[in-house]
Design a protein around this motif. Structure first.
Motif, PDB file in Angstrom:
ATOM      1  N   LEU A 103      25.053 -11.610 108.490  1.00  0.00           N
ATOM      2  CA  LEU A 103      25.672 -11.248 107.156  1.00  0.00           C
ATOM      3  C   LEU A 103      24.840  -9.839 106.749  1.00  0.00           C
ATOM      4  O   LEU A 103      26.191  -9.336 106.220  1.00  0.00           O
ATOM      5  CB  LEU A 103      24.807 -11.833 105.644  1.00  0.00           C
ATOM      6  N   GLU A 104      24.456  -9.654 107.112  1.00  0.00           N
ATOM      7  CA  GLU A 104      23.673  -8.205 107.659  1.00  0.00           C
ATOM      8  C   GLU A 104      24.784  -7.629 108.348  1.00  0.00           C
ATOM      9  O   GLU A 104      24.859  -6.683 107.937  1.00  0.00           O
ATOM     10  CB  GLU A 104      22.205  -7.826 107.654  1.00  0.00           C
ATOM     11  N   ALA A 105      25.119  -7.906 109.851  1.00  0.00           N
ATOM     12  CA  ALA A 105      26.159  -6.806 110.561  1.00  0.00           C
ATOM     13  C   ALA A 105      27.329  -7.333 110.162  1.00  0.00           C
ATOM     14  O   ALA A 105      28.017  -5.859 109.627  1.00  0.00           O
ATOM     15  CB  ALA A 105      26.004  -8.131 111.921  1.00  0.00           C
ATOM     16  N   ALA A 106      27.737  -8.361 109.143  1.00  0.00           N
ATOM     17  CA  ALA A 106      28.663  -8.404 108.624  1.00  0.00           C
ATOM     18  C   ALA A 106      28.580  -7.152 107.141  1.00  0.00           C
ATOM     19  O   ALA A 106      30.536  -6.797 107.128  1.00  0.00           O
ATOM     20  CB  ALA A 106      29.220  -9.647 107.349  1.00  0.00           C
ATOM     21  N   ALA A 107      27.983  -6.597 106.641  1.00  0.00           N
ATOM     22  CA  ALA A 107      27.725  -5.820 105.094  1.00  0.00           C
ATOM     23  C   ALA A 107      28.692  -4.243 105.607  1.00  0.00           C
ATOM     24  O   ALA A 107      29.807  -3.944 104.476  1.00  0.00           O
ATOM     25  CB  ALA A 107      26.306  -5.079 105.166  1.00  0.00           C
ATOM     26  N   SER A 108      28.038  -3.907 106.815  1.00  0.00           N
ATOM     27  CA  SER A 108      29.220  -2.973 107.200  1.00  0.00           C
ATOM     28  C   SER A 108      30.918  -3.238 107.903  1.00  0.00           C
ATOM     29  O   SER A 108      31.414  -2.174 108.402  1.00  0.00           O
ATOM     30  CB  SER A 108      28.180  -1.823 108.386  1.00  0.00           C
ATOM     31  N   ARG A 109      30.959  -4.310 108.242  1.00  0.00           N
ATOM     32  CA  ARG A 109      31.842  -4.502 108.932  1.00  0.00           C
ATOM     33  C   ARG A 109      32.969  -5.396 107.556  1.00  0.00           C
ATOM     34  O   ARG A 109      33.284  -6.512 107.812  1.00  0.00           O
ATOM     35  CB  ARG A 109      32.376  -4.883 109.748  1.00  0.00           C
ATOM     36  N   SER A 110      34.199  -4.401 107.388  1.00  0.00           N
ATOM     37  CA  SER A 110      35.196  -5.472 106.637  1.00  0.00           C
ATOM     38  C   SER A 110      36.532  -6.494 107.493  1.00  0.00           C
ATOM     39  O   SER A 110      36.623  -7.511 106.539  1.00  0.00           O
ATOM     40  CB  SER A 110      36.180  -4.506 105.704  1.00  0.00           C
ATOM     41  N   GLN A 111      36.322  -6.124 108.669  1.00  0.00           N
ATOM     42  CA  GLN A 111      36.724  -7.399 109.471  1.00  0.00           C
ATOM     43  C   GLN A 111      35.758  -8.533 109.841  1.00  0.00           C
ATOM     44  O   GLN A 111      36.347  -9.404 110.240  1.00  0.00           O
ATOM     45  CB  GLN A 111      37.961  -6.382 110.261  1.00  0.00           C
ATOM     46  N   LEU A 112      35.389  -8.475 109.696  1.00  0.00           N
ATOM     47  CA  LEU A 112      34.385  -9.514 109.882  1.00  0.00           C
ATOM     48  C   LEU A 112      33.620 -10.551 109.195  1.00  0.00           C
ATOM     49  O   LEU A 112      33.292 -10.210 107.733  1.00  0.00           O
ATOM     50  CB  LEU A 112      32.188  -9.026 110.437  1.00  0.00           C
ATOM     51  N   PHE A 113      33.691 -12.342 109.355  1.00  0.00           N
ATOM     52  CA  PHE A 113      33.922 -13.368 108.391  1.00  0.00           C
ATOM     53  C   PHE A 113      32.731 -14.241 108.736  1.00  0.00           C
ATOM     54  O   PHE A 113      33.361 -14.607 109.542  1.00  0.00           O
ATOM     55  CB  PHE A 113      35.360 -14.041 108.336  1.00  0.00           C
ATOM     56  N   PRO A 114      31.736 -13.755 108.192  1.00  0.00           N
ATOM     57  CA  PRO A 114      30.502 -14.865 108.255  1.00  0.00           C
ATOM     58  C   PRO A 114      31.127 -16.759 108.062  1.00  0.00           C
ATOM     59  O   PRO A 114      31.354 -16.388 106.236  1.00  0.00           O
ATOM     60  CB  PRO A 114      29.396 -14.452 107.892  1.00  0.00           C
ATOM     61  N   LEU A 115      30.349 -17.864 108.645  1.00  0.00           N
ATOM     62  CA  LEU A 115      31.163 -18.958 108.120  1.00  0.00           C
ATOM     63  C   LEU A 115      30.081 -19.657 108.400  1.00  0.00           C
ATOM     64  O   LEU A 115      29.490 -19.889 109.831  1.00  0.00           O
ATOM     65  CB  LEU A 115      32.554 -19.124 108.952  1.00  0.00           C
ATOM     66  N   LEU A 116      29.303 -19.846 107.866  1.00  0.00           N
ATOM     67  CA  LEU A 116      28.153 -20.783 108.012  1.00  0.00           C
ATOM     68  C   LEU A 116      28.612 -22.410 107.947  1.00  0.00           C
ATOM     69  O   LEU A 116      29.001 -22.811 107.332  1.00  0.00           O
ATOM     70  CB  LEU A 116      26.659 -20.877 106.572  1.00  0.00           C
ATOM     71  N   ALA A 117      29.183 -22.962 109.456  1.00  0.00           N
ATOM     72  CA  ALA A 117      29.622 -23.800 109.725  1.00  0.00           C
ATOM     73  C   ALA A 117      29.678 -24.562 110.815  1.00  0.00           C
ATOM     74  O   ALA A 117      29.304 -23.500 112.166  1.00  0.00           O
ATOM     75  CB  ALA A 117      30.899 -24.151 109.068  1.00  0.00           C
ATOM     76  N   ASP A 118      29.503 -26.186 111.056  1.00  0.00           N
ATOM     77  CA  ASP A 118      29.350 -26.544 112.759  1.00  0.00           C
ATOM     78  C   ASP A 118      30.886 -26.708 113.341  1.00  0.00           C
ATOM     79  O   ASP A 118      31.583 -27.319 112.978  1.00  0.00           O
ATOM     80  CB  ASP A 118      29.228 -27.949 112.095  1.00  0.00           C
ATOM     81  N   ALA A 119      30.922 -25.615 114.356  1.00  0.00           N
ATOM     82  CA  ALA A 119      32.333 -25.767 115.132  1.00  0.00           C
ATOM     83  C   ALA A 119      32.842 -26.463 115.930  1.00  0.00           C
ATOM     84  O   ALA A 119      33.278 -26.957 116.171  1.00  0.00           O
ATOM     85  CB  ALA A 119      31.922 -24.701 116.457  1.00  0.00           C
ATOM     86  N   ARG A 120      31.945 -28.259 115.701  1.00  0.00           N
ATOM     87  CA  ARG A 120      32.011 -29.613 115.903  1.00  0.00           C
ATOM     88  C   ARG A 120      33.110 -29.364 114.683  1.00  0.00           C
ATOM     89  O   ARG A 120      33.968 -31.155 115.261  1.00  0.00           O
ATOM     90  CB  ARG A 120      30.752 -30.286 116.636  1.00  0.00           C
ATOM     91  N   LYS A 121      33.319 -29.344 113.268  1.00  0.00           N
ATOM     92  CA  LYS A 121      33.685 -29.898 112.565  1.00  0.00           C
ATOM     93  C   LYS A 121      34.924 -28.807 111.778  1.00  0.00           C
ATOM     94  O   LYS A 121      34.172 -28.448 110.390  1.00  0.00           O
ATOM     95  CB  LYS A 121      32.717 -30.012 111.458  1.00  0.00           C
TER      96      LYS A 121
END
Ligand code: SAM
Length: 215
Positions: A103-121
């Protein structure tokens, strides 16, 4: 600058960082203590499987402005570099602790969308991630790496690319890595054509880089 590098990735020498050789770099805020100058930040291939794939001149087909789905983002070391040059970059990570740094890395990157999710779902993020992404980058380092790639195939454009880092020891610590890589490749081939494979050993022990396109 090498021709295989996407727009927005260049080689730069970083003063005061030792041997003065040109290193891969993107333009953005630093994330993991990497060397920087006024504009560029070094992309360390020994900290990043995708960085290693680029350094080893694999044909990733990555281009500036690509839409990217990144599976296994951890604290954002690699995906932050991707979001420095790519278009919308969806970063899936299921562990809460690294996701906080992401989330911190995304703060300065408007194109970066963090998703707290399981890649198997993938159903749990299908409402957010646009379909027809240009590139899936996968570095989950858990058992069932081929299955994760198969389950996320639905997001990839027909002419898109899967850039997969396979960690042999995550599948089975006791087996010969080359046997593990063969199995992963065979499983992938249900839905992908493998275009290129290369050992990432120079930077990451017992890892194979795979470039594939959907069938
Ligand atoms: N790609 C990262 C980088 O270069 O900065 C490093 C990734 S690390 C090797 C693997 C990450 O994948 C871990 O943070 C782990 O929590 C995450 N992971 C493993 N299985 C996952 C899953 N099913 N869904 C989402 N994240 C997963």
């Amino acid at each position: 600058m090498s021709e295989h590098l996407p727009d927005g990735v260049e080689r730069h020498a970083f003063g005061g960082d030792g041997d003065g050789t040109d290193r891969l770099a993107t333009r953005g805020e630093p994330v993991y203590g990497e060397p920087t100058d006024d504009e560029w930040r070094a992309w360390d291939p020994s900290r990043s499987k995708l960085g290693a794939m680029l350094e080893l001149e694999m044909q990733t087909d990555l281009a500036g402005d690509d839409t990217v789905l990144y599976l296994g983002a951890a604290s954002g070391t690699t995906v932050s570099h991707v979001a420095d040059f790519a278009g919308p970059t969806y970063a899936v990570e299921f562990a809460a602790r690294p996701a906080r740094d992401l989330l911190e890395a995304a703060a300065s990157r408007s194109q970066l969308f963090p998703l707290l999710a399981d890649a198997r779902k993938p159903d749990t993020y299908a409402h957010v991630v646009e379909s027809d992404v240009d590139i899936i980058v996968q570095d989950v380092a858990t058992r069932g790496q081929a299955r994760v790639a198969l389950e996320n195939r639905r997001f990839l454009a027909d002419d898109g690319r899967l850039l997969l880092a396979v960690k042999a020891r995550s599948e089975d610590v006791t087996r010969d890595p080359s046997a593990v890589f063969d199995d992963v490749r065979e499983e992938l081939e249900a839905e992908y054509e493998v275009l290129e494979t290369k050992s990432l050993e120079r930077y990451h022990a017992d890892h194979l880089g795979i470039v594939a396109r959907p069938l």
